[in-house]
Each structure stands twice: as structure tokens, then as C-alpha cells.
Design a protein around this motif. Structure first.
Motif, PDB file in Angstrom:
ATOM      1  N   ARG A   6       0.818  -1.209   0.000  1.00  0.00           N
ATOM      2  CA  ARG A   6       0.000   0.000   0.000  1.00  0.00           C
ATOM      3  C   ARG A   6       0.857   1.266   0.000  1.00  0.00           C
ATOM      4  NH1 ARG A   6      -5.056   0.769   1.094  1.00  0.00           N
ATOM      5  NH2 ARG A   6      -5.312  -1.333   1.941  1.00  0.00           N
ATOM      6  N   GLU A   7       1.964   1.255   0.729  1.00  0.00           N
ATOM      7  CA  GLU A   7       2.835   2.421   0.793  1.00  0.00           C
ATOM      8  C   GLU A   7       3.459   2.722  -0.561  1.00  0.00           C
ATOM      9  OE1 GLU A   7       5.384   2.720   4.484  1.00  0.00           O
ATOM     10  OE2 GLU A   7       4.736   0.624   4.644  1.00  0.00           O
ATOM     11  N   VAL A   8       3.872   1.680  -1.255  1.00  0.00           N
ATOM     12  CA  VAL A   8       4.465   1.860  -2.587  1.00  0.00           C
ATOM     13  C   VAL A   8       3.414   2.377  -3.557  1.00  0.00           C
ATOM     14  CG1 VAL A   8       5.699   0.751  -4.482  1.00  0.00           C
ATOM     15  CG2 VAL A   8       6.091  -0.007  -2.125  1.00  0.00           C
ATOM     16  N   ALA A   9       2.215   1.786  -3.512  1.00  0.00           N
ATOM     17  CA  ALA A   9       1.125   2.209  -4.398  1.00  0.00           C
ATOM     18  C   ALA A   9       0.759   3.672  -4.154  1.00  0.00           C
ATOM     19  CB  ALA A   9      -0.089   1.315  -4.198  1.00  0.00           C
ATOM     20  N   GLU A  10       0.643   4.053  -2.891  1.00  0.00           N
ATOM     21  CA  GLU A  10       0.281   5.433  -2.573  1.00  0.00           C
ATOM     22  C   GLU A  10       1.358   6.410  -3.017  1.00  0.00           C
ATOM     23  OE1 GLU A  10      -0.508   5.298   1.593  1.00  0.00           O
ATOM     24  OE2 GLU A  10      -2.576   4.555   1.335  1.00  0.00           O
ATOM     25  N   PHE A  11       2.620   6.006  -2.900  1.00  0.00           N
ATOM     26  CA  PHE A  11       3.719   6.858  -3.357  1.00  0.00           C
ATOM     27  C   PHE A  11       3.669   7.043  -4.873  1.00  0.00           C
ATOM     28  CE2 PHE A  11       8.130   7.040  -5.017  1.00  0.00           C
ATOM     29  CZ  PHE A  11       8.440   8.321  -4.582  1.00  0.00           C
ATOM     30  N   MET A  12       3.451   5.949  -5.601  1.00  0.00           N
ATOM     31  CA  MET A  12       3.370   6.039  -7.062  1.00  0.00           C
ATOM     32  C   MET A  12       2.196   6.913  -7.488  1.00  0.00           C
ATOM     33  SD  MET A  12       5.919   4.555  -8.478  1.00  0.00           S
ATOM     34  CE  MET A  12       5.268   4.671 -10.164  1.00  0.00           C
ATOM     35  N   GLU A  13       1.106   6.865  -6.718  1.00  0.00           N
ATOM     36  CA  GLU A  13      -0.077   7.642  -7.087  1.00  0.00           C
ATOM     37  C   GLU A  13       0.055   9.120  -6.740  1.00  0.00           C
ATOM     38  OE1 GLU A  13      -3.258   5.246  -5.492  1.00  0.00           O
ATOM     39  OE2 GLU A  13      -2.565   3.579  -6.756  1.00  0.00           O
ATOM     40  N   LYS A  14       1.056   9.468  -5.912  1.00  0.00           N
ATOM     41  CA  LYS A  14       1.397  10.875  -5.727  1.00  0.00           C
ATOM     42  C   LYS A  14       2.099  11.408  -6.978  1.00  0.00           C
ATOM     43  CE  LYS A  14       0.339  12.227  -1.433  1.00  0.00           C
ATOM     44  NZ  LYS A  14      -0.346  13.489  -1.095  1.00  0.00           N
ATOM     45  N   ILE A  15       2.949  10.567  -7.562  1.00  0.00           N
ATOM     46  CA  ILE A  15       3.689  10.954  -8.764  1.00  0.00           C
ATOM     47  C   ILE A  15       2.771  10.961  -9.978  1.00  0.00           C
ATOM     48  CG2 ILE A  15       5.521  10.242 -10.350  1.00  0.00           C
ATOM     49  CD1 ILE A  15       6.890   8.954  -7.873  1.00  0.00           C
ATOM     50  N   ALA A  16       1.977   9.906 -10.108  1.00  0.00           N
ATOM     51  CA  ALA A  16       1.105   9.744 -11.275  1.00  0.00           C
ATOM     52  C   ALA A  16      -0.289   9.352 -10.791  1.00  0.00           C
ATOM     53  CB  ALA A  16       1.662   8.664 -12.210  1.00  0.00           C
ATOM     54  N   ASP A 105       2.477   8.821 -18.187  1.00  0.00           N
ATOM     55  CA  ASP A 105       2.791   9.598 -19.399  1.00  0.00           C
ATOM     56  C   ASP A 105       2.452  11.067 -19.193  1.00  0.00           C
ATOM     57  OD1 ASP A 105       3.630   7.372 -20.869  1.00  0.00           O
ATOM     58  OD2 ASP A 105       1.633   6.985 -21.657  1.00  0.00           O
ATOM     59  N   TYR A 106       1.300  11.325 -18.579  1.00  0.00           N
ATOM     60  CA  TYR A 106       0.780  12.685 -18.454  1.00  0.00           C
ATOM     61  C   TYR A 106       1.228  13.398 -17.181  1.00  0.00           C
ATOM     62  CZ  TYR A 106      -2.455  10.920 -22.048  1.00  0.00           C
ATOM     63  OH  TYR A 106      -3.004  10.361 -23.166  1.00  0.00           O
ATOM     64  N   ALA A 107       1.914  12.687 -16.286  1.00  0.00           N
ATOM     65  CA  ALA A 107       2.342  13.280 -15.020  1.00  0.00           C
ATOM     66  C   ALA A 107       3.289  14.446 -15.255  1.00  0.00           C
ATOM     67  CB  ALA A 107       3.014  12.222 -14.152  1.00  0.00           C
ATOM     68  N   GLU A 108       3.364  15.314 -14.256  1.00  0.00           N
ATOM     69  CA  GLU A 108       4.164  16.532 -14.372  1.00  0.00           C
ATOM     70  C   GLU A 108       5.615  16.223 -14.762  1.00  0.00           C
ATOM     71  OE1 GLU A 108       4.530  20.709 -12.003  1.00  0.00           O
ATOM     72  OE2 GLU A 108       4.510  18.901 -10.794  1.00  0.00           O
ATOM     73  N   GLU A 109       6.225  15.262 -14.084  1.00  0.00           N
ATOM     74  CA  GLU A 109       7.574  14.830 -14.429  1.00  0.00           C
ATOM     75  C   GLU A 109       7.550  13.338 -14.727  1.00  0.00           C
ATOM     76  OE1 GLU A 109      10.586  16.087 -11.709  1.00  0.00           O
ATOM     77  OE2 GLU A 109      10.082  18.203 -11.911  1.00  0.00           O
ATOM     78  N   GLY A 110       6.682  12.981 -15.667  1.00  0.00           N
ATOM     79  CA  GLY A 110       6.497  11.598 -16.048  1.00  0.00           C
ATOM     80  C   GLY A 110       7.314  11.211 -17.263  1.00  0.00           C
ATOM     81  N   VAL A 111       6.804  10.267 -18.043  1.00  0.00           N
ATOM     82  CA  VAL A 111       7.548   9.694 -19.163  1.00  0.00           C
ATOM     83  C   VAL A 111       7.933  10.769 -20.184  1.00  0.00           C
ATOM     84  CG1 VAL A 111       7.559   7.959 -20.984  1.00  0.00           C
ATOM     85  CG2 VAL A 111       6.318   7.518 -18.856  1.00  0.00           C
ATOM     86  N   ASN A 112       6.986  11.609 -20.563  1.00  0.00           N
ATOM     87  CA  ASN A 112       7.287  12.624 -21.575  1.00  0.00           C
ATOM     88  C   ASN A 112       8.305  13.642 -21.077  1.00  0.00           C
ATOM     89  OD1 ASN A 112       5.667  12.163 -24.069  1.00  0.00           O
ATOM     90  ND2 ASN A 112       4.004  12.103 -22.597  1.00  0.00           N
ATOM     91  N   TRP A 113       8.217  13.989 -19.790  1.00  0.00           N
ATOM     92  CA  TRP A 113       9.168  14.950 -19.240  1.00  0.00           C
ATOM     93  C   TRP A 113      10.578  14.383 -19.288  1.00  0.00           C
ATOM     94  CZ3 TRP A 113      12.818  15.960 -15.519  1.00  0.00           C
ATOM     95  CH2 TRP A 113      13.056  17.302 -15.232  1.00  0.00           C
ATOM     96  N   TYR A 114      10.733  13.111 -18.907  1.00  0.00           N
ATOM     97  CA  TYR A 114      12.061  12.505 -18.919  1.00  0.00           C
ATOM     98  C   TYR A 114      12.555  12.227 -20.325  1.00  0.00           C
ATOM     99  CZ  TYR A 114      12.747  12.544 -14.000  1.00  0.00           C
ATOM    100  OH  TYR A 114      12.954  12.998 -12.721  1.00  0.00           O
ATOM    101  N   LEU A 115      11.663  11.944 -21.240  1.00  0.00           N
ATOM    102  CA  LEU A 115      12.065  11.816 -22.642  1.00  0.00           C
ATOM    103  C   LEU A 115      12.651  13.139 -23.129  1.00  0.00           C
ATOM    104  CD1 LEU A 115      12.212  10.434 -25.396  1.00  0.00           C
ATOM    105  CD2 LEU A 115       9.786  10.994 -25.731  1.00  0.00           C
ATOM    106  N   ALA A 116      11.961  14.236 -22.828  1.00  0.00           N
ATOM    107  CA  ALA A 116      12.452  15.564 -23.222  1.00  0.00           C
ATOM    108  C   ALA A 116      13.795  15.863 -22.569  1.00  0.00           C
ATOM    109  CB  ALA A 116      11.420  16.629 -22.842  1.00  0.00           C
TER     110      ALA A 116
END
Length: 279
Positions: A6-16, A105-116
């Protein structure tokens, strides 16, 4: 250090946050128990026979993947089916599976941000900002100030400094993404300065968001007829492949997790390759 799934899931859901995902997507905890103790988290792009074998052999408790193992509805879980086989093996080993896909993909510093970032862009901003309603946001954040600070978007744009000519930029893309080839659609006879990125499978609606000041678009999985239409518009697009444009996020997820859970073993798939072979 032992933590809960649950802690890992909640952390990931803060990011995305899960509500960023497309309606057709399948994100979040796909297999497992939120209350399971987690000592070893494994991060990968795809859940395949090789990634499951890795998890089985190295006592992995939880897999975080970008692409969902269960995407379309399934009617059975049978060992003679490759997906049923993987699901069965994961359940037997009590390995949790969590997916962050279009929401990442759509997260503030998600996949597209790191690709850029990986291809050297600066002044990175959204190609198109997603407007979210406050009730959905409040469910995921602790304050209105935290809500106001978030900026989710479809694709990213950034500046290439110093500008590069097309050949130099293509070499840069191949080196940065560790790929052997790209597919070029159209042409450009000036220095490339402003670049748009859209990771993974190309969405034709993105073409409507490419303004005249954007010199080139980086994406993947462009179909033949779409490429023909792009040529006719005079645009220049690089198809760097689905794998190439998304695998950049795997080591970053590992970095996030190690920083957040310093006492937990975090590993990622460094030998994962795309399914295509070029001859």
C-alpha cells in the motif's frame, strides 16, 4: 526495511495520480494484496516471461511496470496461454503487480518529461495542459496549494540549446535513447531549436497541437498512411519507437523509490529490449 504494498502504491499515485489515466487504460494494483510486506521492488517497462523469471529467481515481492499485464478483459487464466501462465506464476509466488501507464505519461515529471530531458531539451513545458476539476484533485493531495502547483500535460515541448542540424539531432536521439535506428518522416533544412515529444504510440490528435514554431516531433509507432499524411503537411517527425521513447522512465522510477524507501531493495530491468530485431 519492510514496507507495505500500500505504501508503494500510494507513493506512485502521488507521482502519477490514477485519475490522469485514459478511460480505456488499466492502472494501479493489478495483482496482489495491499497489506503484503515488501522487501524487494522490481521496476520494468513490460511484464514478460523474462521479467517474471527475474522476479521468481530474486525473491521480488512487487513489480512496478509501465505497461499493464492485464490490459483488455480476460475470460480465463490458463497455463497453456502465455498471459495466463505469467499471471498464475505471479500469484503462486505472491508477487504484487502495480502499473502506472497513461497516468505516468501525463504526469508533471512523467515519461514525456524525462524523454524531453534525456534528449537534451530545456525550458520543458506541456504541449497541452490537462485541466482537472478540483474534487478529483482533493482526493489525492493534502492541500489546495499542492493542487495548484501541479501541471499535467499531454506531451512536452522544449528548447534544444544550442540548435542542431537534422543529422546531428538524429545521432543525439539514437545515443540518448540507446537505439540503433529511427524512422524519419519529412525533412527540415534549418537548425532544430524547438522540439515536441509524445512518448509511446503516436496519437493522430497530437498533429493538431503542433504549432508552426515547433521544428520537429519525437514519437513512436507511426503507421504508413499517417506518415504519408505527415509528409504532405510539410512536418518533420522522428519515429524513435515505442520502446525507445518510454524505457527512459524505468531507471527514474527506481531512483524515486530508492529515495523514498532507502531501506528497501529496489532493482530495475537493465537488459530489457524491444521485441523488434532489425537486419
Amino acid at each position: 526495511m519492510v514496507i507495505k504494498c500500500r505504501e508503494v502504491a500510494e507513493f506512485m499515485e502521488k507521482i502519477a495520480p490514477k485519475h490522469l489515466a485514459e478511460d480505456w487504460d488499466n492502472v494501479g494494483l493489478i495483482l496482489g494484496d495491499y497489506e503484503k510486506d515488501i522487501k524487494h521492488v522490481f521496476v520494468c517497462l513490460d511484464i514478460t516471461s523474462s521479467t517474471v523469471e527475474y522476479a521468481e529467481n530474486r525473491n521480488v515481492d512487487m513489480i512496478i511496470s509501465h505497461h499493464p499485464l492485464i490490459f483488455k478483459p480476460i475470460k480465463n487464466i490458463c497455463m497453456n496461454n502465455w498471459k495466463g501462465n505469467l499471471i498464475s506464476r505471479l500469484i503462486k509466488k505472491d508477487i504484487c503487480v502495480y502499473c502506472a501507464h497513461t497516468n505516468l505519461d501525463y504526469a508533471e515529471e512523467g515519461v514525456n518529461w524525462y524523454l524531453a530531458k534525456v534528449i537534451g531539451l530545456t525550458e520543458i513545458e506541456n504541449l497541452e495542459t490537462i485541466r482537472l476539476t478540483e474534487p478529483f484533485e482533493i482526493a489525492h493531495y493534502t492541500s489546495l496549494q499542492e493542487i495548484k502547483g501541479k501541471s499535467y500535460g499531454i506531451g512536452k515541448i522544449g528548447i534544444l540549446s544550442p540548435p542542431q542540424d537534422l543529422k546531428e539531432f538524429i545521432d543525439n536521439i539514437k545515443n540518448a535513447l540507446r537505439i540503433k535506428s529511427i524512422r524519419l518522416i519529412g525533412n527540415i533544412d534549418k537548425k532544430i531549436n524547438k522540439v515536441a515529444v509524445f512518448s509511446g504510440s503516436f496519437d493522430e490528435s497530437i498533429l493538431n497541437k503542433i504549432t508552426a514554431d515547433i521544428d520537429i516531433l519525437i514519437t513512436g509507432d507511426i503507421k504508413y498512411h499517417t506518415a504519408t499524411e505527415i509528409c504532405e503537411t510539410g512536418m518533420c517527425v522522428i519515429d524513435a519507437g515505442h520502446f525507445g521513447t518510454e524505457n527512459v522512465i524505468v531507471p527514474q522510477i527506481k531512483h524515486w523509490l530508492k529515495k523514498r524507501f532507502p531501506g528497501t531493495k529496489i532493482s530495475c530491468n537493465t537488459i530489457e529490449t524491444e521485441p523488434f530485431r532489425y537486419y
